[in-house]
Design a protein around this motif. Structure first.
Motif, PDB file in Angstrom:
ATOM      1  N   GLU A  36     -83.453   9.163   0.605  1.00 43.35           N
ATOM      2  CA  GLU A  36     -82.549   9.649   0.228  1.00 43.35           C
ATOM      3  C   GLU A  36     -82.578  10.456   1.457  1.00 43.35           C
ATOM      4  OE1 GLU A  36     -83.375  12.695  -3.001  1.00 43.35           O
ATOM      5  OE2 GLU A  36     -85.705  13.303  -1.779  1.00 43.35           O
ATOM      6  N   ARG A  37     -83.014  10.190   2.384  1.00 39.57           N
ATOM      7  CA  ARG A  37     -83.015  10.954   3.818  1.00 39.57           C
ATOM      8  C   ARG A  37     -83.781   9.526   4.666  1.00 39.57           C
ATOM      9  NH1 ARG A  37     -87.252  15.996   2.839  1.00 39.57           N
ATOM     10  NH2 ARG A  37     -86.070  15.616   1.113  1.00 39.57           N
ATOM     11  N   ASP A  38     -83.097  10.242   5.818  1.00 40.03           N
ATOM     12  CA  ASP A  38     -83.500   9.024   7.813  1.00 40.03           C
ATOM     13  C   ASP A  38     -85.074   9.607   7.241  1.00 40.03           C
ATOM     14  OD1 ASP A  38     -80.907   8.836   7.426  1.00 40.03           O
ATOM     15  OD2 ASP A  38     -80.450   9.549   9.374  1.00 40.03           O
ATOM     16  N   LEU A  39     -85.571   8.362   7.527  1.00 43.76           N
ATOM     17  CA  LEU A  39     -86.690   8.598   8.052  1.00 43.76           C
ATOM     18  C   LEU A  39     -87.070   7.123   9.188  1.00 43.76           C
ATOM     19  CD1 LEU A  39     -89.381   8.795   6.962  1.00 43.76           C
ATOM     20  CD2 LEU A  39     -90.355   6.244   6.435  1.00 43.76           C
ATOM     21  N   VAL A  40     -87.499   8.573  10.486  1.00 41.87           N
ATOM     22  CA  VAL A  40     -87.346   7.670  12.281  1.00 41.87           C
ATOM     23  C   VAL A  40     -89.024   8.141  12.396  1.00 41.87           C
ATOM     24  CG1 VAL A  40     -86.605   8.408  13.828  1.00 41.87           C
ATOM     25  CG2 VAL A  40     -85.626   8.778  12.499  1.00 41.87           C
ATOM     26  N   GLY A  41     -89.374   7.348  12.533  1.00 38.73           N
ATOM     27  CA  GLY A  41     -90.697   7.282  13.443  1.00 38.73           C
ATOM     28  C   GLY A  41     -90.585   6.750  15.032  1.00 38.73           C
ATOM     29  N   PRO A  42     -91.934   7.194  15.809  1.00 31.13           N
ATOM     30  CA  PRO A  42     -93.053   6.613  15.361  1.00 31.13           C
ATOM     31  C   PRO A  42     -93.087   7.799  14.830  1.00 31.13           C
ATOM     32  CG  PRO A  42     -92.918   7.107  17.655  1.00 31.13           C
ATOM     33  CD  PRO A  42     -91.659   6.932  17.122  1.00 31.13           C
ATOM     34  N   GLY A  43     -94.697   7.909  14.311  1.00 33.73           N
ATOM     35  CA  GLY A  43     -95.634   9.509  13.929  1.00 33.73           C
ATOM     36  C   GLY A  43     -95.544   9.598  12.224  1.00 33.73           C
ATOM     37  N   ALA A  96     -97.830   0.365   3.659  1.00 31.69           N
ATOM     38  CA  ALA A  96     -96.910  -0.426   4.224  1.00 31.69           C
ATOM     39  C   ALA A  96     -95.640  -0.200   4.382  1.00 31.69           C
ATOM     40  CB  ALA A  96     -96.526  -1.669   3.097  1.00 31.69           C
ATOM     41  N   VAL A  97     -95.189   0.626   3.972  1.00 32.24           N
ATOM     42  CA  VAL A  97     -93.172   1.230   4.477  1.00 32.24           C
ATOM     43  C   VAL A  97     -94.376   2.866   5.783  1.00 32.24           C
ATOM     44  CG1 VAL A  97     -92.151   3.204   3.579  1.00 32.24           C
ATOM     45  CG2 VAL A  97     -93.016   1.507   2.253  1.00 32.24           C
ATOM     46  N   VAL A  98     -95.157   3.183   5.623  1.00 32.16           N
ATOM     47  CA  VAL A  98     -95.871   3.250   6.857  1.00 32.16           C
ATOM     48  C   VAL A  98     -95.913   2.793   8.310  1.00 32.16           C
ATOM     49  CG1 VAL A  98     -97.443   5.229   7.854  1.00 32.16           C
ATOM     50  CG2 VAL A  98     -97.290   5.655   5.952  1.00 32.16           C
ATOM     51  N   TRP A  99     -96.405   1.798   8.286  1.00 30.67           N
ATOM     52  CA  TRP A  99     -96.711   0.746   9.188  1.00 30.67           C
ATOM     53  C   TRP A  99     -95.216   0.407   9.629  1.00 30.67           C
ATOM     54  CZ3 TRP A  99     -94.230  -4.131   9.511  1.00 30.67           C
ATOM     55  CH2 TRP A  99     -94.881  -4.831  10.519  1.00 30.67           C
ATOM     56  N   LEU A 100     -93.766   0.268   8.848  1.00 30.88           N
ATOM     57  CA  LEU A 100     -93.206   0.175   8.814  1.00 30.88           C
ATOM     58  C   LEU A 100     -92.217   0.962   9.618  1.00 30.88           C
ATOM     59  CD1 LEU A 100     -90.714  -2.535   9.084  1.00 30.88           C
ATOM     60  CD2 LEU A 100     -90.059  -1.969   6.833  1.00 30.88           C
ATOM     61  N   ALA A 101     -91.929   2.161   9.246  1.00 34.66           N
ATOM     62  CA  ALA A 101     -91.087   2.960   9.759  1.00 34.66           C
ATOM     63  C   ALA A 101     -91.661   4.032  11.386  1.00 34.66           C
ATOM     64  CB  ALA A 101     -91.455   4.848   8.920  1.00 34.66           C
ATOM     65  N   THR A 104     -93.373   1.490  13.520  1.00 36.28           N
ATOM     66  CA  THR A 104     -93.580  -0.032  13.966  1.00 36.28           C
ATOM     67  C   THR A 104     -91.649   0.579  13.940  1.00 36.28           C
ATOM     68  OG1 THR A 104     -94.865  -1.172  12.941  1.00 36.28           O
ATOM     69  CG2 THR A 104     -93.014  -2.726  14.396  1.00 36.28           C
ATOM     70  N   LEU A 105     -90.667   0.475  13.338  1.00 36.64           N
ATOM     71  CA  LEU A 105     -89.208  -0.082  13.533  1.00 36.64           C
ATOM     72  C   LEU A 105     -88.784   1.501  15.107  1.00 36.64           C
ATOM     73  CD1 LEU A 105     -87.645  -0.433  10.225  1.00 36.64           C
ATOM     74  CD2 LEU A 105     -87.913  -2.341  12.502  1.00 36.64           C
ATOM     75  N   GLY A 106     -89.519   2.584  14.416  1.00 33.12           N
ATOM     76  CA  GLY A 106     -89.257   3.911  15.834  1.00 33.12           C
ATOM     77  C   GLY A 106     -89.766   3.299  16.988  1.00 33.12           C
ATOM     78  N   ARG A 107     -90.232   2.846  17.063  1.00 32.95           N
ATOM     79  CA  ARG A 107     -91.079   2.291  18.486  1.00 32.95           C
ATOM     80  C   ARG A 107     -89.933   1.709  18.558  1.00 32.95           C
ATOM     81  NH1 ARG A 107     -96.455   2.424  16.633  1.00 32.95           N
ATOM     82  NH2 ARG A 107     -96.363   0.745  15.281  1.00 32.95           N
ATOM     83  N   LEU A 108     -88.852   0.844  17.686  1.00 36.07           N
ATOM     84  CA  LEU A 108     -88.345  -0.233  18.726  1.00 36.07           C
ATOM     85  C   LEU A 108     -87.195   0.588  18.895  1.00 36.07           C
ATOM     86  CD1 LEU A 108     -89.441  -3.503  16.156  1.00 36.07           C
ATOM     87  CD2 LEU A 108     -89.291  -2.902  19.029  1.00 36.07           C
ATOM     88  N   GLY A 109     -87.282   1.441  17.865  1.00 34.31           N
ATOM     89  CA  GLY A 109     -85.616   2.912  17.958  1.00 34.31           C
ATOM     90  C   GLY A 109     -84.842   1.998  17.627  1.00 34.31           C
ATOM     91  N   LEU A 110     -85.082   1.760  15.725  1.00 27.18           N
ATOM     92  CA  LEU A 110     -84.689   1.186  14.786  1.00 27.18           C
ATOM     93  C   LEU A 110     -84.814   1.991  13.383  1.00 27.18           C
ATOM     94  CD1 LEU A 110     -85.149  -2.390  14.936  1.00 27.18           C
ATOM     95  CD2 LEU A 110     -83.510  -1.374  14.984  1.00 27.18           C
ATOM     96  N   PRO A 111     -84.328   3.689  13.470  1.00 31.05           N
ATOM     97  CA  PRO A 111     -84.672   4.252  12.142  1.00 31.05           C
ATOM     98  C   PRO A 111     -84.052   3.946  10.595  1.00 31.05           C
ATOM     99  CG  PRO A 111     -82.889   5.024  12.854  1.00 31.05           C
ATOM    100  CD  PRO A 111     -82.460   4.116  13.910  1.00 31.05           C
ATOM    101  N   PHE A 112     -84.970   4.091   9.651  1.00 33.02           N
ATOM    102  CA  PHE A 112     -84.312   3.850   7.719  1.00 33.02           C
ATOM    103  C   PHE A 112     -83.452   4.848   7.893  1.00 33.02           C
ATOM    104  CE2 PHE A 112     -88.783   2.399   7.219  1.00 33.02           C
ATOM    105  CZ  PHE A 112     -88.511   1.150   7.015  1.00 33.02           C
ATOM    106  N   LYS A 113     -82.220   4.610   7.326  1.00 36.04           N
ATOM    107  CA  LYS A 113     -81.016   5.108   7.544  1.00 36.04           C
ATOM    108  C   LYS A 113     -81.281   5.695   5.815  1.00 36.04           C
ATOM    109  CE  LYS A 113     -79.300   5.567  10.902  1.00 36.04           C
ATOM    110  NZ  LYS A 113     -78.898   6.943  11.839  1.00 36.04           N
ATOM    111  N   ALA A 114     -80.997   6.581   5.433  1.00 34.24           N
ATOM    112  CA  ALA A 114     -80.700   7.357   3.791  1.00 34.24           C
ATOM    113  C   ALA A 114     -80.134   6.400   3.342  1.00 34.24           C
ATOM    114  CB  ALA A 114     -80.899   8.552   3.029  1.00 34.24           C
ATOM    115  N   GLY A 115     -79.695   5.666   1.597  1.00 34.98           N
ATOM    116  CA  GLY A 115     -79.675   4.629   1.264  1.00 34.98           C
ATOM    117  C   GLY A 115     -80.349   3.399   1.148  1.00 34.98           C
ATOM    118  N   GLU A 116     -81.154   3.042   2.331  1.00 37.69           N
ATOM    119  CA  GLU A 116     -81.783   1.405   2.321  1.00 37.69           C
ATOM    120  C   GLU A 116     -83.154   1.786   1.269  1.00 37.69           C
ATOM    121  OE1 GLU A 116     -80.810   0.355   6.666  1.00 37.69           O
ATOM    122  OE2 GLU A 116     -82.862   1.554   6.192  1.00 37.69           O
TER     123      GLU A 116
END
Length: 265
Positions: A113-120, A207-212, A214-226
């Motif tokens: 329901e909201r963006d999730l931007v890693g790392p951290g 698993a979702v923590v790991w992916l958030a 990992t993607l954050g370090r690649l500049g790929l955030p999760f977006k709300a609704g995904e």
């Protein structure tokens, strides 16, 4: 690999998907492929699908269990990108007509329901960002002949994405113990397997923590609704016309997948 080879492999995978054909393993033709190269090939393949009119609707996590990691010789999961062309519904079921050599797996999906931007990102961050969780099926498919894949092949092939189906059941992750929640999978009315969320990295949330991150370090955030598919809690199961699978997660509910049509192989 150089840029032209990466584009060549990505285009080959896209054409194989469109034509429902298989390729010899990329690793046999390009034995020096690194995992980083494989993700670049994946990006090319997915970009071709987006150019054809699809859009990104989420991500999937693969290779989450230790036996599969040992089989592929890796020690962390991989990921793929979910597109609008992969979405199925309980009402419509799953058409096998667009698939090649499909196999189903049952798992838990997170809808944000909201963006999730890693790392951290922490487990608490994932729970706060999640609108609801649902039982689901991912129907994986491989453009690689006979599923003879190593990690580079499956990563390049968008983590063997096929299609996915979210159950109508929705649960609040704040009120569920996702590690201990049991899953029961039936095939055509008969018990096929049982498991628990802890089979996935100790908890699907991990698993979702790991992916958030990992993607954050690649500049790929999760977006709300995904949608995030958190990794299989069942064995892979080959499916064919007329099959019906039902997975039920304790405290959450069930997901039903009816299969129709004929896969290419």
């Amino acid at each position: 690999m150089d840029t032209s080879q990466i584009q060549q492999c990505g285009d080959e995978l896209y054409d194989a998907w469109r034509q429902r054909q298989v390729l010899t393993p990329l690793l046999t033709r390009f034995p020096d492929i690194r995992v980083e190269d494989a993700y670049a090939i994946q990006s090319r393949y997915v970009a071709r699908r987006l150019q054809a009119g699809e859009r990104i609707v989420g991500k999937k996590i693969g290779v989450t269990s230790k036996p599969v990691q040992d089989l592929l010789g890796v020690y962390e999961p991989d990921f793929g990108q979910l597109t609008s062309g992969m979405v199925c519904t309980e009402a419509d079921g799953v058409s096998l007509e667009g698939l090649i050599q499909p196999k189903a797996e049952a798992e838990l999906a997170f809808v944000l329901e909201r963006d999730l931007v890693g790392p951290g990102i922490t487990a608490a961050d994932v729970i706060r960002a999640t609108a609801y969780v649902s039982p689901c099926f991912e129907i994986v498919d491989s453009r690689i002949k006979d599923w003879k894949i190593k990690i580079q092949d499956t990563v390049a092939d968008n983590a063997s994405c096929g299609v996915f189906l979210l159950g109508d059941a929705k649960g609040d992750p704040r009120k569920l113990d996702l590690a201990l929640a049991g899953m029961v999978l039936h095939r055509n009315g008969a018990l096929f397997s049982t498991s628990a969320g802890a089979a996935v990295q100790g908890s699907p949330v991990n698993a979702v923590v790991w992916l958030a991150n990992t993607l954050g370090r690649l500049g790929l955030p999760f977006k709300a609704g995904e949608v995030i598919l958190s990794g299989s809690q069942s064995q892979l199961l080959a499916v064919q016309n007329g099959d019906e699978l039902v997975c039920r997660i304790g405290g959450l509910g069930a997901c039903r997948a009816r299969f129709h049509g004929k896969a290419a192989l």
